[in-house]
Design an enzyme around this catalytic site. Structure first.
Site, PDB file in Angstrom:
ATOM      1  N   CYS A 278       1.753  -7.285  -1.593  1.00  0.00           N
ATOM      2  CA  CYS A 278       2.870  -7.322  -2.550  1.00  0.00           C
ATOM      3  C   CYS A 278       3.539  -8.688  -2.701  1.00  0.00           C
ATOM      4  CB  CYS A 278       3.912  -6.274  -2.174  1.00  0.00           C
ATOM      5  SG  CYS A 278       3.312  -4.602  -2.445  1.00  0.00           S
ATOM      6  N   LYS A 338       0.668  -6.953   8.669  1.00  0.00           N
ATOM      7  CA  LYS A 338       1.829  -6.591   9.477  1.00  0.00           C
ATOM      8  C   LYS A 338       1.412  -5.447  10.381  1.00  0.00           C
ATOM      9  CE  LYS A 338       5.045  -4.130   7.292  1.00  0.00           C
ATOM     10  NZ  LYS A 338       5.919  -3.526   6.273  1.00  0.00           N
TER      11      LYS A 338
END
Ligand code: NAD
Length: 452
Positions: A278, A338
């Site tokens: 994103c 992440k």
């Protein structure tokens, strides 16, 4: 409600399963038959904590089905949600999947007597829903807005925390350009008790970009501060930021003198840059749109420029200690962008691997769930070895780079490994440890000069 979702990836699948769990009847469509088969066999094609269990439950309750999309798909629902990817095409948003889906939906609307609302959940630049999507549907259906509805419902879920984010959102944006669609969206999210904001579709689209751009700006700003600090010497950026975080505008003090530590502070910790599916593409898409509308996006330019360079800090730090990286053995811990996800899209770890390969280092790579996706990107390379357990290469490497904050990597700093790690470089790319955690090793990190 009967809900159709087109595009069954990280967003479409999580949305579909969660909407079904709240009582709707959901059909998720995808172009990829492997995804559809896997889901109908009860197996999630992506890793997201809690998703597999929720999928099993909604399949058992007969509230969720996956189907292959075709040009003649009969959606049989009150609302069709578009959740396909909107990747970057040299910085500009690539709307080809959204356009393709809008065409199929338009053809369906042509043959369908009932009113249906088409709601874009994919992240799209302002103006996409009310021009591109609406235009394609009108062209293919022969109908005009009012005979069908359009909406825009941006998604704020974060991979790694997606189920909770969807089930307990901070707000839901109900973008709409016709009153019937607003009603449909209100009904869809009726089971959610949170702030709901009704705006036009352009505003809804912009809310998502404003959100992501500001978060990315915080990350690049703190990374720039960290780089300045590292060059001054005798300062650790974390000592600086810990005190900055204590400003009551960042962490308010309650009347009982305790502090709130808002999650926003995690975006003010330095590291090797932001990645993921994103932030990079969304900031680029807004940057590109800004140029199109005649605005020079100086801050967005800088945010991206700082981020582009930040991953190289890791190589520079390694070179300062190891000098030549050729044939040096490096263990890289974490390839997902992440923790909590198997998604490696735009992961900074991939850039670090590329730089290390260019420098002819020998790389050992571990990730708890993302190795399969990492292997798709790096076909077999003689200098790259994928590990099943991160402990197996500890004794044979010169340096360990911790690039993703997977909780299991916290154990690296335990007493058990201190002797094995003696004299080796620990490069903490995410400020995951304290500098005192490795008394026998050479601890290097972002925002702290090598000689500190
Ligand atoms: P993804 O790549 O995981 O999933 C997209 C899915 O759409 C894939 O399964 C693909 O096969 C399918 N697809 C492509 N073309 C299709 C077509 N013509 N018909 C049917 N299916 C088709 O993408 P994602 O991460 O779920 O992102 C989807 C959108 O949501 C993007 O716009 C993204 O920016 C936005 N978003 C993503 C996140 C996130 O954390 N991943 C969060 C918020 C918003």
């Amino acid at each position: 409600m009967n809900v159709s979702i087109v595009g069954t990836g990280y967003v479409g699948l999580v949305s579909g399963v969660c909407l079904a769990a709240k009582g709707h009847h959901v059909t998720c469509y995808d172009i990829n038959n492997k995804v559809v088969d896997s889901l109908n066999n009860g197996i999630c094609q992506i890793y997201e904590s809690g998703l597999q269990a929720l999928l099993t439950s909604v399949l058992k309750d007969d509230r969720f089905t996956a189907k292959l999309i075709s040009d003649t798909t009969f959606f049989a629902s009150d609302i069709i949600i578009i959740a396909v990817g909107t990747p970057s095409d040299n910085g500009k948003i690539d709307l080809s999947y959204v356009k393709q889906v809008s065409e199929s939906i338009g053809k369906y609307i042509k043959s369908n007597k009932n009113f249906v609302s088409v709601v874009v959940k994919s992240t799209v630049v302002p103006g996409t829903t009310d021009t591109v999507v609406r235009g394609i549907i009108e062209e293919n259906s022969g109908k005009t807005l009012g005979q069908f509805g359009i909406g825009m419902n941006p998604e704020f879920l974060r991979e790694g925390n997606a189920i909770q984010d969807f089930m307990e959102p901070d707000r839901i944006v109900l973008g709409h350009d016709d009153p019937k669609t607003l009603k449909q969206l209100q009904q869809l999210y009726e089971p959610w008790n949170c702030d709901k904001i009704a705006v036009n579709t352009r505003t809804a689209e912009m809310i998502k970009y404003a959100n992501n751009s500001l978060l990315a700006t915080q990350i690049s700003a703190v990374n720039e501060l960290a780089n300045i600090v590292a060059s001054i010497g005798d300062i650790d950026i974390m000592d600086v930021m810990d005190a900055v975080h204590m400003d009551k505008r960042w962490s308010p003090i309650l009347p009982n003198k305790t502090r709130i530590h808002p999650e926003i502070l995690t975006y003010l910790i330095p590291g090797c840059g932001f990645g993921g599916s994103c932030f990079p593409k969304d900031v680029q898409a807004l940057q590109s749109l800004a140029h199109e509308v005649g605005v020079k996006p100086r801050i967005l330019d800088a945010v991206l420029k700082v981020n582009e360079k930040q991953s190289y800090q890791i190589i520079e730090l390694l070179k300062k200690s190891l000098l030549d990286l050729k044939n040096k053995n490096i263990l890289l811990l974490g390839t997902s962008f992440k923790p909590g996800t198997d998604d490696v899209r735009e992961s900074v770890s991939l850039k670090i691997i590329e730089y290390l390969l260019i420098n002819k280092a020998k790389i050992f790579v571990h990730d708890p769930v993302a190795i399969k996706n990492t292997k798709i990107i790096f076909s077999s390379h003689k200098n790259l070895k994928f590990l099943k357990t991160w402990t197996e290469a500890l004794s044979s490497v010169d340096a360990i780079v911790v690039a993703t904050k997977w909780p299991e990597y916290k154990q690296l700093s335990s007493l058990n490994y201190q002797d094995i790690l003696a004299g080796k470089i620990i490069l903490d790319a995410r400020r995951f440890y304290s500098p005192t955690d490795y008394p026998k090793s050479i601890y290097l990190t972002i925002g702290r000069s090598v000689n500190n």
